[in-house]
Design a protein around this motif. Structure first.
Motif, mmCIF file in Angstrom:
data_model
loop_
_atom_site.group_PDB
_atom_site.id
_atom_site.type_symbol
_atom_site.label_atom_id
_atom_site.label_comp_id
_atom_site.label_asym_id
_atom_site.label_seq_id
_atom_site.Cartn_x
_atom_site.Cartn_y
_atom_site.Cartn_z
ATOM 1 N N GLU A 135 -14.167 16.769 -25.080
ATOM 2 C CA GLU A 135 -13.572 17.118 -26.408
ATOM 3 C C GLU A 135 -11.991 17.402 -26.344
ATOM 4 N N LYS A 136 -11.553 17.839 -25.431
ATOM 5 C CA LYS A 136 -10.156 17.895 -25.357
ATOM 6 C C LYS A 136 -9.331 16.411 -25.264
ATOM 7 N N GLU A 137 -9.994 15.387 -24.704
ATOM 8 C CA GLU A 137 -9.464 14.346 -24.604
ATOM 9 C C GLU A 137 -9.429 13.454 -25.940
ATOM 10 N N LEU A 138 -10.487 13.898 -26.645
ATOM 11 C CA LEU A 138 -10.763 13.109 -27.913
ATOM 12 C C LEU A 138 -9.520 13.628 -29.021
ATOM 13 N N ALA A 139 -9.549 15.118 -28.938
ATOM 14 C CA ALA A 139 -8.561 15.723 -29.564
ATOM 15 C C ALA A 139 -7.444 15.332 -29.393
ATOM 16 N N ALA A 140 -6.883 15.094 -28.116
ATOM 17 C CA ALA A 140 -5.444 14.705 -27.870
ATOM 18 C C ALA A 140 -4.938 13.237 -28.157
ATOM 19 N N TYR A 141 -5.950 12.650 -28.319
ATOM 20 C CA TYR A 141 -5.600 10.983 -28.529
ATOM 21 C C TYR A 141 -4.890 10.962 -29.812
ATOM 22 N N ARG A 142 -3.754 10.121 -29.784
ATOM 23 C CA ARG A 142 -3.045 9.884 -31.044
ATOM 24 C C ARG A 142 -3.580 8.419 -31.235
ATOM 25 N N ILE A 143 -3.876 7.876 -32.316
ATOM 26 C CA ILE A 143 -4.324 6.355 -32.317
ATOM 27 C C ILE A 143 -3.288 5.479 -33.252
ATOM 28 N N PHE A 144 -2.972 4.659 -33.036
ATOM 29 C CA PHE A 144 -2.157 3.540 -33.521
ATOM 30 C C PHE A 144 -2.846 2.244 -33.900
ATOM 31 N N VAL A 145 -2.845 1.660 -35.144
ATOM 32 C CA VAL A 145 -3.617 0.524 -35.513
ATOM 33 C C VAL A 145 -2.665 -0.685 -36.136
ATOM 34 N N ALA A 146 -3.155 -1.993 -35.703
ATOM 35 C CA ALA A 146 -2.408 -3.049 -36.520
ATOM 36 C C ALA A 146 -3.500 -3.746 -37.372
ATOM 37 N N GLU A 147 -3.453 -4.055 -38.399
ATOM 38 C CA GLU A 147 -4.438 -4.709 -39.262
ATOM 39 C C GLU A 147 -4.310 -6.186 -39.048
ATOM 40 N N ILE A 148 -5.290 -6.954 -38.377
ATOM 41 C CA ILE A 148 -5.361 -8.286 -38.294
ATOM 42 C C ILE A 148 -6.729 -8.593 -38.427
ATOM 43 N N SER A 149 -6.901 -9.720 -39.605
ATOM 44 C CA SER A 149 -8.243 -10.291 -39.825
ATOM 45 C C SER A 149 -8.701 -11.230 -38.916
ATOM 46 N N ASP A 150 -7.869 -11.945 -38.500
ATOM 47 C CA ASP A 150 -8.490 -13.201 -37.513
ATOM 48 C C ASP A 150 -8.762 -12.753 -36.222
ATOM 49 N N LYS A 151 -9.942 -13.007 -35.908
ATOM 50 C CA LYS A 151 -10.740 -12.474 -34.560
ATOM 51 C C LYS A 151 -9.808 -12.738 -33.193
ATOM 52 N N ARG A 152 -9.609 -14.155 -33.295
ATOM 53 C CA ARG A 152 -8.954 -14.752 -31.940
ATOM 54 C C ARG A 152 -7.541 -14.012 -31.921
ATOM 55 N N LYS A 153 -6.746 -13.723 -33.090
ATOM 56 C CA LYS A 153 -5.456 -13.337 -32.940
ATOM 57 C C LYS A 153 -5.648 -11.752 -32.279
ATOM 58 N N ARG A 154 -6.650 -10.981 -33.021
ATOM 59 C CA ARG A 154 -6.883 -9.534 -32.281
ATOM 60 C C ARG A 154 -7.299 -9.715 -31.057
ATOM 61 N N GLU A 155 -8.174 -10.598 -30.431
ATOM 62 C CA GLU A 155 -8.459 -10.635 -28.767
ATOM 63 C C GLU A 155 -7.520 -11.057 -28.335
ATOM 64 N N ARG A 156 -6.440 -11.955 -28.654
ATOM 65 C CA ARG A 156 -5.390 -12.467 -27.773
ATOM 66 C C ARG A 156 -4.147 -11.484 -27.783
ATOM 67 N N LEU A 157 -4.085 -10.708 -28.694
ATOM 68 C CA LEU A 157 -3.121 -9.603 -28.588
ATOM 69 C C LEU A 157 -3.382 -8.475 -27.604
ATOM 70 N N GLU A 158 -4.828 -8.253 -27.874
ATOM 71 C CA GLU A 158 -5.481 -7.210 -26.885
ATOM 72 C C GLU A 158 -5.085 -7.604 -25.350
ATOM 73 N N ALA A 159 -5.477 -9.053 -25.342
ATOM 74 C CA ALA A 159 -5.244 -9.226 -23.698
ATOM 75 C C ALA A 159 -3.734 -9.423 -23.510
ATOM 76 N N ALA A 160 -3.030 -9.737 -24.219
ATOM 77 C CA ALA A 160 -1.627 -10.071 -23.874
ATOM 78 C C ALA A 160 -1.057 -8.260 -23.576
ATOM 79 N N ILE A 161 -1.281 -7.428 -24.066
ATOM 80 C CA ILE A 161 -0.882 -6.063 -24.122
ATOM 81 C C ILE A 161 -1.466 -5.732 -22.615
ATOM 82 N N LEU A 162 -2.629 -5.770 -22.308
ATOM 83 C CA LEU A 162 -3.503 -5.346 -21.404
ATOM 84 C C LEU A 162 -2.709 -6.221 -20.063
ATOM 85 N N ILE A 163 -2.613 -7.268 -20.171
ATOM 86 C CA ILE A 163 -1.942 -8.110 -18.851
ATOM 87 C C ILE A 163 -0.659 -7.568 -18.762
ATOM 88 N N ASN A 164 0.169 -7.453 -19.716
ATOM 89 C CA ASN A 164 1.500 -6.870 -19.636
ATOM 90 C C ASN A 164 1.723 -5.396 -18.978
#
Length: 211
Positions: free
Chosen positions: A135-164
């Motif tokens: 409960e404490k962790e969920l309440a502490a989260y601050r969420i940021f979002v980027a609207e991207i309709s293309d599925k592959r672009k979403r996947e590629r951006l997620e991967a690039a951020i994690l690899i970095n």
């Protein structure tokens, strides 16, 4: 006259950085937030995560900005965060001590994933205590979002951020779980240079990244 009827192998194209560099385009990705985890809006006095398709960043407040805890993709933020909450409360995800996380230190309260599957009885033994930390962790989260309709672009951006992040030597990089299932750019896909635009400083989100 002899006609050569031998079949030819199919031709495959792969991106060649020397020859195909001019094909790389630059795109701006605008990050909105911070938002509250769904159900904690009143506690946090913040708006809820908008129900869009895109990439999301789960962060904690940190120094002069926010520190990255996790990255994900979805075609429905509302559905995905409800799924996340169910998995948290079943003990399937790793739980961190929020106070340590906010100073960039990974201190696990409960280890999820494969460990959780093997040690279900241990989770149930301490369930009440662990749920309080969840409960404490969920309440502490601050969420940021980027609207991207293309599925592959979403996947590629997620991967690039994690690899970095995985390549980073900074202390805060350890907050992100290792071994995540990611789908980075395939050889037949042309790279895209992404400029991440956000009004807030997010440690772990590079200003420029190639996907």
């Amino acid at each position: 006259m002899i006609i050569n009827m031998e079949k030819k192998l199919p031709q495959f194209w792969s991106f060649n950085r020397i020859k195909d560099d001019s094909l790389i385009k630059t795109e701006n990705i605008v990050w909105q937030g911070p938002f509250s985890w769904i159900g904690y809006e009143r506690t946090n006095k913040m708006k809820s995560v908008p129900n869009i398709a895109g990439v999301y960043l789960m962060t904690f407040q940190y120094h002069d900005g926010y520190i990255l805890r996790s990255v994900g993709v979805t075609n429905s933020m509302k559905r995905r965060f409800l799924e996340h909450e169910r998995e948290y409360k079943k003990g399937n995800y790793t739980i961190l001590d929020v106070e340590y996380a906010k100073i960039g230190i990974r201190k696990e309260i409960w280890h999820g994933w494969q460990y959780a599957k093997v040690h279900r009885s241990q989770f149930f033994e301490f369930e009440d205590k662990i749920l309080k930390f969840i409960e404490k962790e969920l309440a502490a989260y601050r969420i940021f979002v980027a609207e991207i309709s293309d599925k592959r672009k979403r996947e590629r951006l997620e991967a690039a951020i994690l690899i970095n992040i995985y390549a980073s030597k900074d202390l805060w990089a350890d907050l992100v779980d290792g071994g995540m299932n990611i789908r980075s750019r395939y050889n037949y896909e042309v790279p895209i240079e992404i400029r991440n635009i956000c009004q807030q400083k997010i440690y772990g989100l590079p200003e420029i990244v190639e996907i």
